[in-house]
Every structure is written in C-alpha cells, then in structure tokens.
Design an enzyme around this catalytic site. Structure first.
Site, PDB file in Angstrom:
ATOM      1  N   GLU A 207       0.789  -1.659  -0.288  1.00 50.24           N
ATOM      2  CA  GLU A 207      -0.263   0.311  -0.236  1.00 50.24           C
ATOM      3  C   GLU A 207       1.052   1.347   0.197  1.00 50.24           C
ATOM      4  O   GLU A 207       1.806   1.137   0.376  1.00 50.24           O
ATOM      5  CB  GLU A 207      -0.954  -0.071   0.814  1.00 50.24           C
ATOM      6  CG  GLU A 207      -2.444  -0.695   0.740  1.00 50.24           C
ATOM      7  CD  GLU A 207      -3.015  -0.046   0.187  1.00 50.24           C
ATOM      8  OE1 GLU A 207      -2.840   1.482  -0.139  1.00 50.24           O
ATOM      9  OE2 GLU A 207      -4.562  -0.694   0.184  1.00 50.24           O
TER      10      GLU A 207
ATOM     11  N   ARG B 255      -8.256  -0.512  12.691  1.00 47.87           N
ATOM     12  CA  ARG B 255      -6.487   0.284  12.310  1.00 47.87           C
ATOM     13  C   ARG B 255      -6.375   1.899  11.519  1.00 47.87           C
ATOM     14  O   ARG B 255      -7.656   1.752  10.771  1.00 47.87           O
ATOM     15  CB  ARG B 255      -5.966  -1.110  11.919  1.00 47.87           C
ATOM     16  CG  ARG B 255      -6.992  -1.675  10.862  1.00 47.87           C
ATOM     17  CD  ARG B 255      -5.441  -2.236  10.118  1.00 47.87           C
ATOM     18  NE  ARG B 255      -5.761  -3.411   8.514  1.00 47.87           N
ATOM     19  CZ  ARG B 255      -5.836  -2.282   7.698  1.00 47.87           C
ATOM     20  NH1 ARG B 255      -5.139  -1.163   7.704  1.00 47.87           N
ATOM     21  NH2 ARG B 255      -5.811  -2.900   6.433  1.00 47.87           N
TER      22      ARG B 255
ATOM     23  N   ASN C 202      -5.196   3.102   7.841  1.00 52.02           N
ATOM     24  CA  ASN C 202      -5.478   2.926   5.937  1.00 52.02           C
ATOM     25  C   ASN C 202      -4.198   3.354   6.131  1.00 52.02           C
ATOM     26  O   ASN C 202      -3.920   4.066   6.116  1.00 52.02           O
ATOM     27  CB  ASN C 202      -6.854   2.085   5.886  1.00 52.02           C
ATOM     28  CG  ASN C 202      -6.268   1.403   4.770  1.00 52.02           C
ATOM     29  OD1 ASN C 202      -6.036   0.230   5.025  1.00 52.02           O
ATOM     30  ND2 ASN C 202      -7.158   1.398   4.418  1.00 52.02           N
TER      31      ASN C 202
ATOM     32  N   ASN D 264      -9.570   5.282   2.071  1.00 52.35           N
ATOM     33  CA  ASN D 264      -8.640   5.226   1.214  1.00 52.35           C
ATOM     34  C   ASN D 264      -8.356   6.619   0.378  1.00 52.35           C
ATOM     35  O   ASN D 264      -7.216   6.756   1.148  1.00 52.35           O
ATOM     36  CB  ASN D 264      -8.958   4.046   0.338  1.00 52.35           C
ATOM     37  CG  ASN D 264      -8.645   2.497   0.446  1.00 52.35           C
ATOM     38  OD1 ASN D 264      -7.112   2.582   0.921  1.00 52.35           O
ATOM     39  ND2 ASN D 264      -9.544   1.689   0.557  1.00 52.35           N
TER      40      ASN D 264
ATOM     41  N   ASP E 234      -9.546   2.374  -4.989  1.00 54.69           N
ATOM     42  CA  ASP E 234      -8.537   1.814  -3.575  1.00 54.69           C
ATOM     43  C   ASP E 234      -7.758   3.754  -3.839  1.00 54.69           C
ATOM     44  O   ASP E 234      -8.491   4.446  -3.378  1.00 54.69           O
ATOM     45  CB  ASP E 234      -7.462   0.860  -3.357  1.00 54.69           C
ATOM     46  CG  ASP E 234      -7.053   0.212  -2.377  1.00 54.69           C
ATOM     47  OD1 ASP E 234      -6.999   0.981  -1.376  1.00 54.69           O
ATOM     48  OD2 ASP E 234      -7.029  -0.735  -1.665  1.00 54.69           O
TER      49      ASP E 234
HETATM   50 CA    CA Z   1      -5.748   0.821   0.361  1.00 51.97          CA
END
Ligand code: CA
Length: 296
Positions: free
Chosen positions: A21, A104, A106, A152, A202
């Site tokens: 990521e 959590r 991100n 995201n 995303d």
């Molecule tokens: Ca992501």
C-alpha cells in the site's frame, strides 16, 4: 480511448507483499516509500539498485509519509507514530482511536500545508465505524470526518483548494473545498461514481492535468478519471487483481509506481497471478507531483 501509457508495466520488486500500500516517491533520494500493512512493514525501495530496505514497526501500518525532518510518519493500529530511519525505532505520538480496538489506520498522506491526514477502518470492514483524522504541526490530531467504512485514497488539486477522497464501499470519489491555512474541509460532493464490474476504488494519485489515477482492488488496473466530468478517460492494465495504490515518481515525474496485494486470495487464485504483491512501474505521457511532506 487514447492511452497515455508509454511503456509496458514492469514489476520492479517481486516482494509478494500481503497488503502492499501507500507508495510515495522521495524525490531527493529517488526512492519509493511504501508499506505492507498486514506484515507491519515499512519499505524503502531503490529503483536504481532494486534494493528494498525494510522496517518492522510491530503493528499493522496503514501508511507512511515523509517528513521535512527526514524521518517517516506512520499511521497504524496503534495510532500515529514517528519512525526513525536510522535506528528503526518508533516514537508513538497519539492514538485517536485507542477506544476502538476493532479499528486500524489505513491510507494517508500529508496535505499541501504539511499536515498528515490518515483514515481508519473497522477490521470487519462492515460498518462506518472509521474516521478520517488530521495530525497537525503540533502533533495534535483531530477528527475531520465521521462514518467512514474503508478510508482510502487522498489527493489535492494543483491549486490546493480541492481535496479528493475515497471511502471504498461508497464506490465514489468525493471532493471537498480545502482551506490550506487550516486544513479544514467543507462542501462535500461526489465527482466520480465508479460503475460495477471494474473493481473497487482504493488508493489514488493526481497528475499535472488534474486527473485522478485510482488503483482498482480486484480490477486488474489503474484507471484515470476526469473529476470535472466524472468520466473514466484512461486505463492501464496490470497482471494482478488487487491493485491498491499508486504515486507519481521517477526523475522526470512521469512514472507511476503501484502497489498490490495477495491478502485473502486462495492458492489457486494466487497461482494465476505470480506477481501479486509486487511493486510495479509504468511510464506515462503525463507527469505528477511529488508527495507533500509532514511539517511537524
Ligand atoms: Ca488502500
């Protein structure tokens, strides 16, 4: 559709990340900072040597951003921290969701004023129990947005007056008016609606023409969208299903680096995409800016 893809997509690092990521290009060092969320790792990849330096931060790490002091800020399952690149030690700053152990952090990025934005998600990803937070120059965090399910992509327009944001299950890119003096957001509206069948939006990067490049989870591609019309205007296909995030980089700022994931894919599916979890690069006919750095 005219493609501005200038080279084949190349897997520059076959890292087999579980949940790769958050790539950021570090222009002074010419390296890519990225994370593997579920392996609790921060990575620093050197495209010149193909060496990949790794820091284990000891808990799930959603994102890592460069700071002006030369270290790295992270947002994790334990909240915000500062990673010392020399020692590998993490200094914890604050955890605005210490009362929410099922969450959590991100994806996240520094904004044009140098404040660090990061959003959260509930591990179950089934309810809007997450939020979007800003860590300011005094290292104090505040909540900027409630009711987020999978926080995201983030991006800012070239004039710094618009912030783009993706909460994945909404299948939208929303825009806000952004005030760089205070990093406050207002006037939320939807600028892109992602149709079914192309994957889930995303991570995101913006190019010099103001177009948005969105990594598509289970979409085998990164898609380029015009936020002024809401239309998809380009597509670069990848040999992996779970394309998670992207950033512009390279000496000429015309390369897109992309992360990907292997998480929750069964063996048969993984066998069909041996490069899943790798770090990818493609040269484009458009440039994009380097990341903003955290100021505090
Ligand atoms: Ca992501």
């Amino acid at each position: 559709m005219s493609s501005i893809q200038q080279s084949p997509v190349e897997c520059v690092y076959e890292g087999r990340a579980q949940l790769g990521e958050g790539p950021s290009w570090l222009p002074h060092e010419k390296k890519v900072l990225w994370v593997d969320i579920e392996k609790s790792l921060v990575h620093l990849f050197d495209p010149q040597t193909r060496a990949n330096q790794t820091f284990d931060v000891g808990c799930h790490v959603g994102c890592a951003v460069p700071s002006r002091r030369g270290d790295v800020l992270i947002a994790t399952a334990k909240g915000f921290g500062q990673l010392n690149r020399s020692s590998g030690q993490v200094t914890w700053i604050t955890n605005p969701e210490s009362h929410l152990p099922g969450n959590r952090f991100n994806d996240g990025k520094a904004d044009p004023a140098g404040r660090f934005w990061a959003g959260s998600l509930p591990y179950a990803e089934d309810s809007p129990a997450g939020g979007l937070y800003v860590l300011d120059e005094r290292r104090v965090s505040r909540k900027a947005l409630n009711d987020v399910t999978i926080s995201n992509g983030l991006a800012w327009s070239g004039d710094h007056r618009t912030m783009y944001y993706i909460d994945t299950p909404t299948m939208r890119v929303d825009a806000f008016d952004f005030d760089p003096a205070t990093s406050s957001i207002s006037n939320r509206r939807t600028v892109i609606r992602v149709p079914e069948g192309v994957g889930y939006p995303d991570g995101m990067a913006i190019d010099d023409e103001g177009m948005l490049w969105v990594g598509m989870w289970d979409g085998w591609a990164v898609l380029r969208w015009d936020p002024r019309t809401g239309r998809q205007i380009d597509k670069v296909e990848l040999p992996v299903a779970r394309v998670t995030a992207c950033c512009f980089g390279g000496e000429n700022r015309d390369e897109l680096y992309l992360t990907s994931a292997t998480t929750r894919l069964d063996a048969a599916t993984l066998a069909k995409q041996p490069l899943a979890g790798g770090l990818f690069r493609v040269k484009l006919g458009v440039k994009g800016p380097p990341p903003f750095e955290y100021i505090g």
